[in-house]
Design a protein around this motif. Structure first.
Motif, short mmCIF file in Angstrom:
data_model
loop_
_atom_site.label_atom_id
_atom_site.label_comp_id
_atom_site.label_asym_id
_atom_site.label_seq_id
_atom_site.Cartn_x
_atom_site.Cartn_y
_atom_site.Cartn_z
N ILE A 157 -0.58 1.18 5.02
CA ILE A 157 -0.76 0.04 4.12
C ILE A 157 -2.03 -0.68 4.55
CG2 ILE A 157 0.19 -2.15 3.32
CD1 ILE A 157 2.98 -0.93 3.72
N HIS A 158 -3.00 -0.71 3.65
CA HIS A 158 -4.28 -1.38 3.92
C HIS A 158 -4.16 -2.86 3.56
CE1 HIS A 158 -6.41 2.46 4.40
NE2 HIS A 158 -5.59 2.91 3.46
N ASN A 159 -4.65 -3.71 4.43
CA ASN A 159 -4.58 -5.16 4.21
C ASN A 159 -5.78 -5.78 4.93
OD1 ASN A 159 -3.85 -7.79 3.75
ND2 ASN A 159 -2.11 -7.78 5.14
N TYR A 160 -6.92 -5.82 4.26
CA TYR A 160 -8.13 -6.35 4.90
C TYR A 160 -9.07 -6.94 3.84
CZ TYR A 160 -10.11 -1.91 3.32
OH TYR A 160 -10.51 -0.84 2.57
N TRP B 7 0.57 -15.49 5.10
CA TRP B 7 1.97 -15.47 4.67
C TRP B 7 2.15 -14.67 3.38
CZ3 TRP B 7 5.67 -16.80 7.85
CH2 TRP B 7 5.36 -17.65 8.90
N GLY B 8 1.33 -14.92 2.40
CA GLY B 8 1.44 -14.21 1.14
C GLY B 8 1.14 -12.73 1.29
N CYS B 9 0.12 -12.40 2.08
CA CYS B 9 -0.22 -10.99 2.28
C CYS B 9 0.86 -10.28 3.09
CB CYS B 9 -1.59 -10.86 2.95
SG CYS B 9 -2.94 -11.28 1.83
N ILE C 183 -9.36 -8.66 -2.03
CA ILE C 183 -8.67 -8.21 -0.82
C ILE C 183 -8.16 -6.79 -1.03
CG2 ILE C 183 -6.64 -8.59 0.63
CD1 ILE C 183 -6.97 -11.58 -0.02
N ALA C 184 -8.28 -5.95 0.00
CA ALA C 184 -7.70 -4.60 -0.06
C ALA C 184 -6.26 -4.69 0.41
CB ALA C 184 -8.49 -3.65 0.83
N LEU C 185 -5.34 -4.53 -0.50
CA LEU C 185 -3.92 -4.58 -0.18
C LEU C 185 -3.24 -3.48 -0.99
CD1 LEU C 185 -1.55 -5.88 1.25
CD2 LEU C 185 -1.51 -7.64 -0.50
N LYS C 186 -3.09 -2.33 -0.35
CA LYS C 186 -2.55 -1.17 -1.08
C LYS C 186 -1.91 -0.19 -0.10
CE LYS C 186 -7.08 0.95 -0.89
NZ LYS C 186 -8.26 1.31 -1.61
N ARG C 187 -1.03 0.63 -0.65
CA ARG C 187 -0.39 1.67 0.14
C ARG C 187 -1.09 2.99 -0.15
NH1 ARG C 187 5.12 1.66 -1.48
NH2 ARG C 187 4.55 3.12 -3.09
N GLN C 188 -1.36 3.75 0.91
CA GLN C 188 -1.98 5.07 0.77
C GLN C 188 -1.03 6.11 1.35
OE1 GLN C 188 -5.57 5.47 3.06
NE2 GLN C 188 -5.97 7.54 2.33
N THR C 189 -0.79 7.16 0.61
CA THR C 189 0.06 8.26 1.09
C THR C 189 -0.83 9.26 1.82
OG1 THR C 189 1.53 7.98 -0.79
CG2 THR C 189 1.67 10.07 0.41
N LEU C 190 -0.54 9.48 3.10
CA LEU C 190 -1.30 10.44 3.89
C LEU C 190 -0.69 11.83 3.81
CD1 LEU C 190 -1.99 8.33 7.10
CD2 LEU C 190 -3.47 8.64 5.11
N ALA C 191 0.62 11.88 3.79
CA ALA C 191 1.38 13.13 3.69
C ALA C 191 2.79 12.72 3.30
CB ALA C 191 1.38 13.85 5.05
N PRO C 192 3.64 13.67 2.96
CA PRO C 192 5.01 13.26 2.64
C PRO C 192 5.62 12.45 3.79
CG PRO C 192 4.67 15.56 2.07
CD PRO C 192 3.44 15.11 2.81
N ASP C 193 6.15 11.31 3.44
CA ASP C 193 6.77 10.40 4.42
C ASP C 193 5.78 9.83 5.44
OD1 ASP C 193 9.28 10.68 3.22
OD2 ASP C 193 9.70 12.49 4.40
N ALA D 16 5.21 -6.31 3.14
CA ALA D 16 6.65 -6.02 3.27
C ALA D 16 7.19 -5.42 1.97
CB ALA D 16 7.40 -7.29 3.64
N ASP D 17 6.75 -5.96 0.83
CA ASP D 17 7.19 -5.43 -0.45
C ASP D 17 6.75 -3.96 -0.63
OD1 ASP D 17 8.32 -7.88 -1.00
OD2 ASP D 17 6.70 -8.51 -2.35
N LEU D 18 5.52 -3.66 -0.21
CA LEU D 18 5.04 -2.28 -0.29
C LEU D 18 5.81 -1.36 0.66
CD1 LEU D 18 1.17 -2.78 -0.47
CD2 LEU D 18 2.66 -1.93 -2.29
N ALA D 19 6.17 -1.88 1.81
CA ALA D 19 6.87 -1.07 2.82
C ALA D 19 8.31 -0.77 2.40
CB ALA D 19 6.85 -1.75 4.18
N VAL D 20 8.91 -1.61 1.60
CA VAL D 20 10.29 -1.41 1.17
C VAL D 20 10.44 -0.09 0.45
CG1 VAL D 20 12.03 -2.27 -0.46
CG2 VAL D 20 10.88 -3.85 1.08
N TRP D 21 9.42 0.32 -0.24
CA TRP D 21 9.48 1.55 -1.03
C TRP D 21 9.25 2.81 -0.21
CZ3 TRP D 21 11.62 0.83 -5.50
CH2 TRP D 21 11.54 -0.42 -6.10
#
Length: 127
Positions: free
Chosen positions: A100-103, A114-116, A86-96, A121-126
């Protein structure tokens, strides 16, 4: 969601009537133990011999149950992308600015949601 299918190298984008009938019949079979009226309503959607068989299975109390009304959730058919992982990762496009990819869940999207969702949410907290 009543069901889905996976067939190697088949990418159909239209509802297959035979597969639809098979899915509805298998769901009706499971429902016989929980809700005979709902089971009969699905079997009535299939019609023909299936409906006649289920009239006998549900007994006279539910034999005249009309087909389920699926107007608000019509049949649909689409492709579900699947990957080895599964693709589950955060990508930075520019500062701020993040995405978040989830597919890539394939047919397991509902099961894994539920788990994804928690992982997203855990990735978004940061952020």
């Amino acid at each position: 969601v009543l069901g889905g299918s996976y067939e190697e190298d088949k990418e159909m984008r239209a509802v297959d009537p035979g597969m639809r009938a098979d899915i509805l019949t298998r769901c009706a079979e499971l429902l016989l133990f929980y809700d005979k009226r709902f089971a009969m309503s699905l079997a009535a959607l299939v019609g023909g011999e299936t409906a006649a068989e289920y009239r006998a299975k549900v007994g006279p109390e539910y034999a005249d149950t009309p087909p389920a009304d699926l107007a608000s959730a019509p049949d649909d058919c689409g492709l579900r992308p699947v990957r080895a992982e599964i693709a589950l990762k955060r990508q930075t496009l520019a500062p701020d600015r993040y995405v978040i990819h989830n597919y890539g869940h394939g047919g397991g999207g509902v099961t894994l949601s539920w788990g994804c969702a928690q992982a997203v949410a855990d990735l978004a907290v940061w952020l």
